[in-house]
Enzyme design. Structure first.
Site, mmCIF file in Angstrom:
data_model
loop_
_atom_site.group_PDB
_atom_site.id
_atom_site.type_symbol
_atom_site.label_atom_id
_atom_site.label_comp_id
_atom_site.label_asym_id
_atom_site.label_seq_id
_atom_site.Cartn_x
_atom_site.Cartn_y
_atom_site.Cartn_z
ATOM 1 N N GLU A 111 30.165 -141.845 55.307
ATOM 2 C CA GLU A 111 31.320 -142.278 56.075
ATOM 3 C C GLU A 111 30.998 -142.442 57.559
ATOM 4 O OE1 GLU A 111 33.995 -143.275 54.802
ATOM 5 O OE2 GLU A 111 35.319 -143.437 56.538
ATOM 6 N N ASP A 112 30.195 -141.534 58.093
ATOM 7 C CA ASP A 112 30.050 -141.471 59.552
ATOM 8 C C ASP A 112 28.711 -141.928 60.116
ATOM 9 O OD1 ASP A 112 32.561 -140.394 59.481
ATOM 10 O OD2 ASP A 112 31.914 -138.324 59.671
#
Ligand code: MN
Length: 726
Positions: A75-76
């Site tokens: 996600e990051d």
């Protein structure tokens, strides 16, 4: 815990190879998050390390711990799922993907039903229970570090934790995590009460501890005499559970906290019952308070003996007795079952499936008051895995039977939404009405008030009994109402056409005679039959008026045949006046044309619109193009009493259905059977096998159009028929 401490702790129950595997996962995560920081100012990697630490404490398998290290990477950071799969295998990638997907569910606090649906959907989406365990550990660490966030965020996250995550932890039996989630949430949601309870507990502590010590001393000697090894502890009550009792049962702190509690953990089941016997001989048991959760475990597998006795000081003393294994399950719940054991791999498909279905049963059936009987029931039925959970565009979650299609969803929202449904979008894309919904789909229903309602096919493609019932109801009722109204209308017009008034004709005597003649039981049945063209209005009205006409004829000295003959010339003159079939009240010689946007036909309620220099254009009363117009330019108009049989009107209809062989042919043939001319037709299909046919048909009046539509809707695989407005 530092990363080294986490890895050391893992090494206590994992092989050297597995520990090296975890170190690799940690190194990749550290590299991926290298330039990121938490709001607290710590390097970001601190967070995944703590999450991994919580799961190592629960004794989880290497794949789960590795996925915990990597849970925020996809996600990051720049690192993708493919790379994780390459380096750590399919299982780790699947777990990371699951956690990432769950992270995207946005929960808006609403009523309890919504919270319940969210919890269920969470589980349905997770697919693997370990995804939920990682998510719970993730949430636990985020709650521990919540003080670094702004106050509104603290409240929102605490609320979500209390409504979604703590109940999940509870149902999974992970009481350790559940209590911490609840207590921390309360600290942010109601700090005054939280700190008040903490302080009250502190004040009572000394008193309480000395009492417990006394009990411990008494028991220790007795148990030693029986050669039973036992751990005896005072049992700390949790802040949130005290708070809830104070709020829900409206009790004072002292009333709750005075209840003393101890827990005795022994080596075997035999010892559990031996200890129980000792306690019951030492102190008097309170009736109705003994519960044997060893013989009858709770649905989340919790086992223990519970009893309350009158303790040494004459106060009630709560006692829990359990074995070490049971204690582990009580604290770690489902995680205890999933804890890593040498030689037992979790990707053993069969045991995985068994565990998952067991787990779903718990979620479906367990609640706080679950007793043994309920538990036995829950083993018999597995409803939960037969459900899908989908979102409305506003974020509400709906629970539907597996295999449900957009129509099921539409009817769940509202019956009218279902009846007017002409199409659906799933995750932003148009889909056919028989498209199967998956958990997590966002479903948007397209409706039109010009839809002609359900087709027979809808009964086949819908899955929920709710939708099927509503569709059947529509066919029965809505249709009937419509037909009754239409029939009444046709009869009234027919009466006027014959030169009578409804008041003259529709008398009780006349009606009774005609109903008897045609064997109708009610007046409504008669109208419905006319509306449905089971019988023509002319047939009915001829009967209704025969006595009247005989009387009239007798009065004028004419025969019945002569009387009928009198009516005709009048009507012919009216007919010739105007080719559109429309008359404007009180005005002759107007230029009138029918508008092309909504194509009105006799039977439609209509409005005239005074154009600039081009006379009056006739629109359907519900045509969107005239809704905005000023009243001054609108004119009251009506159809001529007697429809001109030779005059036809173009009507555009849109038909949608499943794109199968000869669908278009079937439609063309059906229309031909109604003796209706087709002026234009186009057909196209998209890659989802959704077919759309646009057609211009030559129509005499609304009843004729209805007949065409009804015939088309009988064709298998037709979803919707709609009259088009441009
Ligand atoms: Mn995280």
């Amino acid at each position: 815990m530092t990363s080294e401490q986490v890895l050391e702790k893992a090494a206590e129950y994992l092989s050297a190879d597995d520990t090296a595997f975890l170190r690799e996962a940690y190194e990749l995560a550290r590299y991926a998050h290298r330039e990121q920081y938490r709001r607290s100012g710590e390097p970001y990697i601190w967070h995944p390390v703590q999450v991994a630490g919580i799961l190592v404490d629960l004794g989880m398998d290497p794949d789960t711990v590795a996925a915990a290290f990597l849970h925020d990477v996809v996600e990051d950071t720049d690192i993708g799922l493919e790379e994780i799969e390459q380096k750590f295998g399919e299982q780790v990638a699947m777990l990371v993907d699951g956690v990432t997907k769950l992270g995207k569910i946005k929960y808006k606090s609403k009523e309890e039903q919504q919270a319940e649906n969210h919890r269920k959907m969470f589980v349905a989406m997770a697919k693997d229970i370990r995804v939920i365990l990682i998510k719970l550990a993730d949430r636990l660490h985020n709650m521990r570090t919540l003080k670094h966030l702004p106050p509104e965020k603290q409240r929102r996250i605490s609320n979500e934790t209390l409504e979604i995550f703590a109940p999940l932890a509870h149902r999974l039996g992970i009481s350790k995590i559940k209590w911490e989630l609840e207590d921390t949430s309360l600290r942010y949601l109601n700090p005054q009460q939280y700190y008040r309870i903490v302080n009250l507990m502190k004040k009572k502590r000394v008193e309480r501890e000395s009492y417990i010590e006394e009990v411990q001393e008494l028991l220790k000697d007795r148990l030693a005499g029986m050669q039973i090894e036992a751990d005896i502890h005072g049992r700390a009550k949790h802040i949130y559970s005290i708070y809830r009792k104070m709020v829900l049962q409206n009790k004072q702190f002292n009333e709750i906290y005075d209840l003393l509690a101890i827990r005795i953990v022994v080596k075997s089941i035999k010892d559990c019952y031996a200890v129980l016997g000792t306690i019951h001989t030492q102190w008097k048991p309170m009736p109705g308070r003994f519960k044997d959760y060893i013989a009858m475990p709770k649905a989340n597998m919790y086992q223990s003996l519970h009893t309350t006795v009158i303790g040494p000081k004459g106060d009630p003393l709560e006692v829990q007795i359990r074995s070490e294994d049971m204690h582990k399950v009580a604290e770690f719940g489902v995680a205890a079952h999933w804890a890593y054991k040498e030689g037992k791999t979790v990707d053993d498909a069969e045991s995985l499936e068994t565990k998952m279905s067991w787990f779903r049963e718990i979620l479906e059936w367990q609640n706080n008051t679950s007793d043994a009987q309920e538990f036995m029931e829950s083993l018999k039925i597995d409803l939960f895995s037969d459900m899908v959970f989908v979102f409305s565009p506003k974020g509400d979650v709906m629970e539907l039977p597996k295999g449900s299609v957009p129509l099921d969803f539409a009817y769940r929202i509202h019956t009218e939404v279902g009846n007017r449904c002409i199409g659906a979008k799933v995750n932003g894309k148009m889909v056919p009405l028989d498209h199967q919904l998956k958990t997590g789909d966002i479903v948007e229903i397209l409706t039109s008030k010009h839809s002609y309602g359900p087709s027979q096919d809808w009964l086949k493609i819908t899955q929920s009994s709710h939708a099927k019932n509503k569709i059947r109801q529509w066919f029965k009722k809505e249709k009937r109402d419509e037909n009754v109204e239409k029939g009444r209308d046709l009869i009234e017009k027919e009466i006027e056409k014959k030169g009578f008034t409804t008041k003259q004709v529709l008398t009780t005597d006349n009606l009774a005679r005609v109903m008897d003649k045609f064997s109708f039981t009610t007046e409504e049945d008669m109208y419905a039959a006319v509306g449905y063209h089971g019988i023509t209005a002319a047939q009915v009205v001829t009967r209704l008026t025969d006595t009247l006409r005989q009387e009239e004829a007798a009065a004028e000295g004419k025969t019945l045949t002569e009387a009928v003959g009198d009516l005709k010339p009048n009507q012919r003159t009216v007919q010739k006046k105007d080719k559109t079939g429309v008359k404007v009240k009180g005005i002759d010689n107007l230029m009138i044309r029918l508008s092309r946007c909504c194509n009105p036909v006799p039977g439609d309620s209509i409005v005239g619109y005074i154009t600039k220099g081009r006379g009056v254009s006739i629109h359907r009363a519900d045509c969107p193009n005239i809704q905005q117009e000023e009243d001054a330019r609108l004119l009251e108009v009506d159809w001529e009493q007697q429809p001109n049989q030779s005059k036809n009107y173009d009507v555009d209809i849109e038909i949608s259905g499943y794109d199968r062989r000869s669908l278009l042919n079937d439609v063309l043939q059906a229309v031909a059977e109604t003796k209706t001319n087709i002026h234009a037709v186009t057909g196209k299909a998209d890659k989802n096998k959704m077919a759309r046919i646009d057609m211009t048909v030559s129509i005499q009046h609304t009843a004729h159009l209805q007949k065409v539509v009804d015939r088309i809707k009988q064709i298998p695989d037709i979803y919707t028929v709609r009259r088009v407005m441009h």
